[in-house]
Design an enzyme around this catalytic site. Structure first.
Site, PDB file in Angstrom:
ATOM      1  CB  SER A 200       2.633  -8.017   1.144  1.00 34.08           C
ATOM      2  OG  SER A 200       1.826  -7.916   2.304  1.00 34.08           O
TER       3      SER A 200
ATOM      4  CB  THR B 187       0.542  -3.588   6.397  1.00 36.44           C
ATOM      5  OG1 THR B 187      -0.736  -3.702   5.544  1.00 36.44           O
ATOM      6  CG2 THR B 187       0.911  -2.066   6.329  1.00 36.44           C
ATOM      7  CG  ASP B 188      -2.596  -7.070   4.070  1.00 39.22           C
ATOM      8  OD1 ASP B 188      -2.655  -6.453   4.682  1.00 39.22           O
ATOM      9  OD2 ASP B 188      -3.093  -7.257   2.921  1.00 39.22           O
TER      10      ASP B 188
ATOM     11  CB  THR C 233      -0.869   0.159   1.080  1.00 37.66           C
ATOM     12  OG1 THR C 233      -2.130  -1.222   0.994  1.00 37.66           O
ATOM     13  CG2 THR C 233      -1.629   1.320   1.477  1.00 37.66           C
TER      14      THR C 233
END
Ligand code: SIN
Length: 324
Positions: free
Chosen positions: A58, A91-92, A12
């Site tokens: 990700s 972030t995932d 992101t």
């Protein structure tokens, strides 16, 4: 001045949307890391070099991308003109990559992951400040002779082996489980000297980047214990394996302190009898699973199920390694 190398992988932080008023409508991994740096005027005077290792959301992280990242880190960290490396990431799955890099890193230079919850086009994008902080942390740590892997997110510096995503939407989406941050840049600014950090930096005693050289990792899956968990999924996974890609390990995200439904446990025993390694973690956010006398299966301590999966992959790789 030695350089900080920035390795881009997408996420992101590199995402764009067409309507700034609805910043949650966006596509991740659109801008290259050079464009991300150009949006941070505070870094204009820094000695930086960047490279795009991947450009993915990700959620789609895979072994081949980790291999490319490990190779880029190995190369950059070996250079005498490089002080440290920053990795921009989604972030995932950041907690998996951070855990993996900490398990591999064996040199005395800092590796700093960063990410963002809002895309680069959002009026209140958090990426530029996170990237600025990450570069500054890499620089400060290198000057203090500190190595290891950390993540810099929302003004806080987390050990790479402990950081995890704990909120799906909030900008402050990460914590360290039971582990406190190494520093809170928002409250205290950049720590002064090696003693200024509130906890020791992570160790630099990893397995080495060459551990990623195998083409295919051993197949390890994560399953969950829940009401009606009757082991069907375990039997199906064992039956589905092919000689080229047999099931080698299972992480059970258990209930509470790593407990497992009795029917699922019976299926896990059947899998184990076929040579599948079973480790227990928990689906509960905090507390982890500690080893107890008489445990049938190893406990994963504070690791999240996703981190535990990476740990079991590395442990199985270690086992299949010819004696050195
Ligand atoms: C991703 O993980 O690449 C997308 C989501 C995010 O970065 O917040």
């Amino acid at each position: 001045m030695r350089k900080v190398v920035i390795l881009g992988t997408g996420g992101t932080i590199a995402g764009t949307g067409s309507d700034p008023a609805r910043s949650w409508h966006y596509v991740a991994a659109q801008r290259d890391v050079g464009e991300l740096l150009a949006a941070v005027p505070e870094l204009a005077a820094e000695a930086l070099e960047w490279m795009q290792v991947a450009q993915i959301d990700s959620k789609d992280m895979r072994w081949a991308v980790w291999q490319a990242l490990a190779a880029a880190l190995d190369q950059a960290l070996a250079r005498t003109d490089v002080a440290g490396v920053v990795v921009t990431h989604g972030t995932d799955t950041l907690e998996e990559t951070a855990w993996l890099l900490q398990a591999l890193h064996d040199g005395r230079k800092p590796v700093v992951l960063t990410a963002a919850m809002r895309p680069a086009t959002a009026p209140d994008a958090d990426g530029p400040a996170n990237l600025r902080d990450a570069v500054r942390v890499a620089r400060a740590a290198a000057e203090d002779g500190l190595g290891g892997v950390v993540a810099v997110l929302g003004g806080r510096v987390w050990p790479g082996a402990a950081v995890r995503k704990v909120h799906t939407l909030a900008v402050d989406a990460f914590n360290g489980g039971e582990v406190a941050p190494l520093a809170d840049l928002r409250e205290n600014g950049m720590p002064c000297g090696a003693e200024g950090w509130s906890r020791p930096w992570p160790p630099c005693d990893g397995m080495g980047w060459s551990r990623m050289s195998v083409a295919e990792p051993p197949r390890v899956e994560v399953i969950t214990s829940h009401a009606d968990a009757d082991g069907w999924v375990v039997d199906a996974l064992c039956a589905h394996g092919t000689p080229q890609s047999p099931l080698r390990g299972l992480i059970v995200a258990g209930t509470g302190h790593g407990t497992v439904h009795e029917a699922l446990e019976a299926a896990l025993r059947r899998a184990e009898a076929q040579g599948v390694a079973v480790w227990r973690s928990t689906r509960v956010a905090k507390g982890g699973v500690m080893a107890r006398e008489g445990d049938r299966w190893p406990a994963c301590g504070p690791l999240t199920p996703a981190q535990a999966r990476v740990a079991l992959v590395l442990a199985l790789l270690q086992k299949q390694r010819p004696a050195e």
